[in-house]
Each structure stands twice: as structure tokens, then as C-alpha cells.
Write a protein that holds these residues in place. Sequence first.
Motif, short mmCIF file in Angstrom:
data_model
loop_
_atom_site.label_atom_id
_atom_site.label_comp_id
_atom_site.label_asym_id
_atom_site.label_seq_id
_atom_site.Cartn_x
_atom_site.Cartn_y
_atom_site.Cartn_z
N MET A 1 -32.92 -58.75 49.16
CA MET A 1 -31.54 -58.28 49.16
C MET A 1 -30.60 -59.39 49.62
N SER A 2 -29.47 -59.46 48.93
CA SER A 2 -28.40 -60.32 49.40
C SER A 2 -27.61 -59.57 50.48
N GLN A 3 -26.69 -60.26 51.12
CA GLN A 3 -25.88 -59.63 52.15
C GLN A 3 -25.02 -58.52 51.56
N MET A 4 -24.50 -58.75 50.35
CA MET A 4 -23.68 -57.73 49.71
C MET A 4 -24.51 -56.49 49.38
N THR B 1 -26.49 -49.91 53.20
CA THR B 1 -26.29 -49.28 54.50
C THR B 1 -24.96 -48.55 54.64
N GLU B 2 -23.92 -49.05 53.96
CA GLU B 2 -22.59 -48.49 54.14
C GLU B 2 -22.20 -47.48 53.05
N LEU B 3 -22.84 -47.56 51.88
CA LEU B 3 -22.48 -46.66 50.78
C LEU B 3 -23.64 -45.75 50.37
N ARG B 4 -24.74 -46.34 49.98
CA ARG B 4 -25.83 -45.55 49.41
C ARG B 4 -26.48 -44.62 50.44
N LEU B 5 -26.87 -45.16 51.59
CA LEU B 5 -27.58 -44.36 52.59
C LEU B 5 -26.74 -43.19 53.10
N PRO B 6 -25.47 -43.40 53.50
CA PRO B 6 -24.66 -42.23 53.91
C PRO B 6 -24.49 -41.21 52.81
N ARG B 7 -24.37 -41.67 51.55
CA ARG B 7 -24.19 -40.74 50.45
C ARG B 7 -25.44 -39.91 50.21
N VAL B 8 -26.59 -40.53 50.26
CA VAL B 8 -27.84 -39.79 50.08
C VAL B 8 -28.03 -38.78 51.20
N LEU B 9 -27.76 -39.19 52.44
CA LEU B 9 -27.88 -38.27 53.57
C LEU B 9 -26.92 -37.10 53.42
N PHE B 10 -25.69 -37.38 53.00
CA PHE B 10 -24.68 -36.33 52.85
C PHE B 10 -25.07 -35.36 51.73
N SER B 11 -25.58 -35.88 50.62
CA SER B 11 -26.01 -35.00 49.53
C SER B 11 -27.17 -34.13 49.96
N CYS B 12 -28.08 -34.67 50.78
CA CYS B 12 -29.21 -33.87 51.28
C CYS B 12 -28.73 -32.73 52.17
N VAL B 13 -27.80 -33.03 53.06
CA VAL B 13 -27.32 -32.01 53.99
C VAL B 13 -26.52 -30.94 53.25
N ILE B 14 -25.64 -31.35 52.33
CA ILE B 14 -24.87 -30.37 51.56
C ILE B 14 -25.81 -29.51 50.70
N GLY B 15 -26.80 -30.13 50.07
CA GLY B 15 -27.77 -29.37 49.28
C GLY B 15 -28.54 -28.38 50.12
N THR C 1 -18.02 -39.53 55.36
CA THR C 1 -17.71 -40.11 56.68
C THR C 1 -18.75 -39.62 57.67
N LEU C 2 -18.93 -40.38 58.73
CA LEU C 2 -19.88 -39.98 59.77
C LEU C 2 -19.44 -38.69 60.45
N GLU C 3 -18.13 -38.47 60.55
CA GLU C 3 -17.63 -37.25 61.16
C GLU C 3 -18.01 -36.03 60.33
N ARG C 4 -17.81 -36.12 59.03
CA ARG C 4 -18.18 -35.00 58.16
C ARG C 4 -19.69 -34.77 58.16
N LEU C 5 -20.44 -35.85 58.12
CA LEU C 5 -21.90 -35.73 58.14
C LEU C 5 -22.37 -35.08 59.43
N ALA C 6 -21.77 -35.46 60.55
CA ALA C 6 -22.16 -34.88 61.84
C ALA C 6 -21.82 -33.40 61.90
N ILE C 7 -20.66 -33.01 61.38
CA ILE C 7 -20.27 -31.60 61.37
C ILE C 7 -21.28 -30.77 60.57
N CYS C 8 -21.64 -31.27 59.39
CA CYS C 8 -22.58 -30.54 58.53
C CYS C 8 -23.96 -30.45 59.17
N VAL C 9 -24.42 -31.53 59.79
CA VAL C 9 -25.75 -31.52 60.42
C VAL C 9 -25.78 -30.53 61.57
#
Length: 316
Positions: free
Chosen positions: A29-32, A38-52, A170-178
Motif C-alpha cells: 500500500m502507498s500512503q494514499m 483507514t479514513e474512508l473504507r473502514l469507517p464505511r464498512v463498519l457503518f454499513s454493518c451496524v446499520i444493516g 462520522t465517528l459520532e454517528r457510528l458511536a450512537i448506532c453502536v
Amino acid sequence: MKWALVTLFIGCALLATLIGPHWINPFDMSQMEYNILTELRLPRVLFSCVIGAMLGLSGSIYQLTLKNPLADSFTTGAASSSALGAVLAIALGMPVHCVSLLAFITGLAGLTMVYRMSLTQGRINPITMILAGVVMNIVASAIISFAKYYFEDSLNSIVYWLMGGIFMVTLERLAICVVLLVGVLYFLHRNSMKLNILSLDEHSAQSLGINVHRLRSTVFIAATLLVSVAVSFSGIIGFVGLIVPHISRSLFGSDMKHNIFYSSLLGAWLLMASDTIARVIIPGGAELPVGIMTAVFGGAFFFYLLKHRREHFWNG
């Protein structure tokens, strides 16, 4: 079996973080790419899992309390009535926390109306409930259409939001849902035996000292809270709550002690997979709203249920 499924789910979730318009090689992996992961894909996957998980669990609760195998947030009008409050809050420029609060209020009000309209001599009529849900969807859609027409400045954001999607994570939304999901899971797990009795016979539940009305009302509100928060954060994502409980009962039985776990897990799995497909199905980097994907899957599943199990639904 449970831990094998959890392990497989975690593996699929990790794989989903690597899939997208630009596939990422975790060993080179490059830095980009690391930042994207870490900043886009992982939070999105976690959020989709929690919403589902929230939508799958709410569908299981609705089908239990309403005693209708076609009940979910979409068919009962809970999603559309919750969306009504969220759309009005967005159109009026209210803060984010007011969007969720207003979505919960209108969702609970709409579902209560559907519930009361479906009662016939103290018992829930499944046909009436579906028809009442359709009416609620029509009324809510009409008011939403008026909001789109009148509040032209918010039209683009409202239309995009109504399609349903995992956006603005956002981490705030993810935390609320969790926190909300864990709290509801804990409550349902502690009352799983009462829910099993309630699903079989209300008179037996009352004779065993269970306050049927209070228990049903509490889990009813809990399911609507899950739906309203999910809708306010991700828009209308239909049919997850319809598909998942049926698959869970078919594979793992109807014991609520296990059903609430598997409904949450399979709901997370379904929405995560749908969101992953939505990210890559259109060439060139464009994304398809995940609500379109779940509507395709759910519509086909709905037709399957109506074709093969309709006599059991209406006469069983």
C-alpha cells in the motif's frame, strides 16, 4: 457454528474494505491507499454493518410483535414515516440531532397508526396491516413530495438522501448506532424467553405473569428507535428487515435467544455486501445508492414469499 459465522463475517468485512473503484493490495500500500483504507473504507464498512444489523433486528422484532411474516420497516410504513420527519428536519435546516429525534417521533406515530388500524377484535389482521402500511407510505410520500417541491434549496440533498446510502460517515454517528444497537440487543436477550412465549400464545404469556401489552409496546418502541435512527443517518434502505428474519428462522430456528443475534449478523452481512456491490457495479468510479440494491434483492424476495407461502400467510 456461531463463531464460525462470526469469523467468516469478519473476513468478508476485511475483504470489503479492500474492494472499490480502486482495489487495494494490503501487502503493498502507498500512503494514499493507506489513508483511503483507514479514513474512508473502514469507517464505511463498519457503518454499513451496524446499520444493516439495526434494520435486520428491527424486522425480526416487527414480525414477532405484529405476528406478520411480511412485516418490516418498509412494508409497515415505519421507514417512510421516519423519513418524513427526517426530510422535514433537513428541509428546515435543523441540527443533526434534531433530524434523528424528529424521525423517531414521526416513525413511532406512523407505526402506531398502522398498528391500531390493523387491530380487529383485539387481534392483528395481517392483510389490514400491510394495506395500512401501504396507505402510510402513500401519505408520507405525498408530504415528502410537497417538501421537495416547496423547499427547492434542499431538493438535491433530499432526493439523494431518499435513495438510501452509506454516506457522511462520522465517528459520532457510528458511536450512537453502536450504543443503541448494543442496548437493544442486551434488552432483547434478557427478555428472550418472554418473547418466545409471546410469539406462541398471548393467553399463555398472560397466565405466566407476563405483561403482554407492556412487553409488546416496549419492543415495539425499541424497533422503531432502531429504524428511525438508521433512516435519519442513511436514508431509506428497504427490505433488509424483511429478508433477514426469514433467512435467520429458516437456518437457525425461531428461538429469539438465537434469532436476535443471527438477524443482526445477517442484516450486517447483507447491507455490507450490497454496499460493496454498489461501489463497484458502475465503471468509472461512480457509486450506486445502496437503497437501490436492497430494493432489487428485497423485491425479488418479496415476490418469492408471496408466490410460495401466501396461503400460510393469510390462512396460517
